[in-house]
Design a protein around this motif. Structure first.
Motif, PDB file in Angstrom:
ATOM      1  N   ARG A  59       0.834  -1.203   0.000  1.00  0.00           N
ATOM      2  CA  ARG A  59       0.000   0.000   0.000  1.00  0.00           C
ATOM      3  C   ARG A  59       0.869   1.252   0.000  1.00  0.00           C
ATOM      4  NH1 ARG A  59      -4.727  -0.134  -1.695  1.00  0.00           N
ATOM      5  NH2 ARG A  59      -3.934   1.616  -2.860  1.00  0.00           N
ATOM      6  N   ASP A  63       0.785   3.956  -2.880  1.00  0.00           N
ATOM      7  CA  ASP A  63       0.225   5.282  -2.587  1.00  0.00           C
ATOM      8  C   ASP A  63       1.277   6.382  -2.576  1.00  0.00           C
ATOM      9  OD1 ASP A  63      -2.286   4.149  -2.342  1.00  0.00           O
ATOM     10  OD2 ASP A  63      -2.140   3.916  -0.162  1.00  0.00           O
ATOM     11  N   GLY A 227      -6.967  -3.205   2.266  1.00  0.00           N
ATOM     12  CA  GLY A 227      -5.900  -2.555   1.517  1.00  0.00           C
ATOM     13  C   GLY A 227      -5.603  -3.219   0.181  1.00  0.00           C
TER      14      GLY A 227
END
Length: 489
Positions: A59, A63, A227
């Motif tokens: 993640r 991100d 996630g």
């Protein structure tokens, strides 16, 4: 601990966030040889905390890391560096497959060489793909369609083809800009370790590729983690239905390549001896442990008995033996529970059909998970052995009245992965292919090309892998309407 000829550097660790780390559980998974029933290796066992750590790392890399916005050409170059590393590990990949799954050593080299070649094809598909396209629009001066990475991908691979299946998932994920968590089968994890080492050697950024090896409960925890944006799963239809329901609950994306019970239709123009040789040779491929296996044979009633005897004669000549023997044609099945499952179906088949040959463990082998090639005749299409995936060298012969009856019988299945018609008439093959409800269909045998889309209808799955079309499930489409064309796309 590694099997002989395999040199994984950190089998006692997991690969999370660009580092090799101990498993939270402190436990290990034993790798058992199907040939000898002996432990040949051990790897770390991930638990739920490890799964969460891998998702967090993937993640963060998606991100806040550079990979999703790295220009496609640079991603492709990095992936080609991974391929170059994997090419140097080909002998290890072959040894790992034979040691863990019992695949024939004589087939392991070509199989894994072909798998690495397919990765180069996938990189080529990405090179030809336009990730940003322009379109005419009435709503704005400039209209663009951007193909963006779907996000964090959980890639879950089965034990029968662990390298090729996992490597393809990783390829499509990386080339589209996704980050990925590899979750291999606990029976065959070593190939995923080698893929992780290839990513490390190629300088793939930390967290973009992660590896966790665990059992069913931890795997389910991974799938349930919010996630995870997408699950790419190859395996049983039972597990696939569970994954689909979990993903549907939060609108996560999923690609599911599931089970099969594929039919081979025999036409009157195809010679009996040629059909018998092809069918007996196919059902023993990888000990019958192929999702697209032609395990139902649909034959005109007036040819049924002759074909049954011809197949039986071919099966009785099959050389059953250990995987490292170059003379072996049929090795063991992958694990004890799989052997017991096959034996259960054979016992069931004896109650509803005629056992023509096979059905027993070979008398000359006193260790290992071996079963004879097995033929049932006069099988009813509504019986369990005709409807359920056995995943072993068990062939069902189903008599029908004519071609229309054959097509109806082929379609009377909850699966729709593959199929074939044995005929010398290509026009007839095309006509029948268009009417049989499967994702793939071939003339005169089990024909598959992973440079083309692969997947199934009905309970055989959702979506496609392979070919340039395999890029699409790893991307989201974004429509952008602006007042002028940007100077840089």
């Amino acid at each position: 601990m590694n099997p002989e000829g395999v040199n994984v550097a950190n089998p006692d660790k997991l690969f999370i966030g660009g580092r090799w780390v101990p498993a939270n559980s402190g436990r290990t998974i034993e790798l058992v040889s199907p040939n000898t029933e002996q432990v040949v290796g051990r790897v770390a066992e991930a638990d739920e905390a490890d799964m969460d750590a891998a998702v967090a790392a993937a993640r963060e890399a998606f991100d806040n890391g550079p990979w999703p916005t790295t220009p496609p050409a640079q991603r492709i170059a990095a992936f080609r560096a991974m391929i170059a590393h994997l090419e140097t590990r080909l002998p290890e990949l072959a040894k790992a497959w034979t040691a863990q799954m019992g695949g024939l050593a004589s087939f392991a080299g070509p199989m894994h060489g072909g798998g690495i070649f397919a990765l180069g094809q996938i990189a080529g598909f990405a090179e030809q793909f336009e990730f940003v396209q322009t379109r005419p629009s009435q709503a704005a001066a400039a209209a663009l369609i951007a193909y963006e990475p779907v996000g964090v991908v959980a890639a879950i691979a089965p034990w029968n083809g662990p390298f090729g299946i996992m490597a393809n998932k990783v390829a499509y994920a990386l080339l589209t800009g996704c980050t990925v968590i590899m979750k291999p089968s606990p029976e065959t994890p070593l190939e995923a370790y080698i893929i992780a080492e290839a990513a490390e050697a190629a300088g793939i950024p930390a967290g973009v590729v992660n590896l966790v090896t665990g059992h069913r409960e931890a795997s389910d925890h991974l799938v349930c983690n919010h996630g995870v944006d997408k699950v790419s799963f190859t395996g049983s239809s039972v597990a696939g239905r569970r994954i689909a329901s979990v993903c549907g609950g939060r609108m996560a994306r999923c690609t599911l390549e599931l089970g099969g019970k594929s039919a081979a239709i025999i036409r009157d123009d195809f010679p009996i001896e040629a059909a018998a040789k092809m069918l007996a040779g196919t059902i023993t491929l990888m000990s019958g442990q192929v999702c697209a296996m032609l395990s139902r044979v649909i034959v005109p009633r007036h040819r049924h008995d002759e074909l049954a005897q011809a197949i039986a004669a071919e099966m009785r000549q099959t050389r059953i033996g250990y995987s490292d023997d170059p003379e072996t044609q049929l090795g063991p099945v992958a694990m004890k529970r799989q052997l017991e499952r096959i034996e259960m179906y054979i016992a069931e088949g004896k109650q509803t059909a005629d056992l023509i040959t096979g059905g027993n463990r070979p008398a000359h082998l006193n260790r290992g998970y071996f079963i004879e090639p097995t033929l049932f005749a006069n099988v009813r299409n509504d019986s369990r052995i005709a409807q359920e995936e056995i995943f072993g060298p068990v062939l069902s012969l189903i008599p029908v009245e004519d071609e229309e009856d054959a097509i109806r019988t082929a379609n009377a299945s909850e699966f729709g992965l593959n199929g074939s018609v044995l005929t010398t008439d290509a026009d007839a093959a095309y006509r029948i292919a268009r009417r049989v409800r499967t994702g793939g269909f071939g003339q005169n045998g089990l024909r598959m090309d992973f440079g083309l889309p692969f997947g199934g209808f009905k309970q055989s799955g959702i979506g496609r892998e392979g070919g340039p079309e395999g890029l699409f499930p790893y991307m989201e489409l974004k429509t952008i309407l602006i007042d002028a064309m940007p100077t840089q796309l």
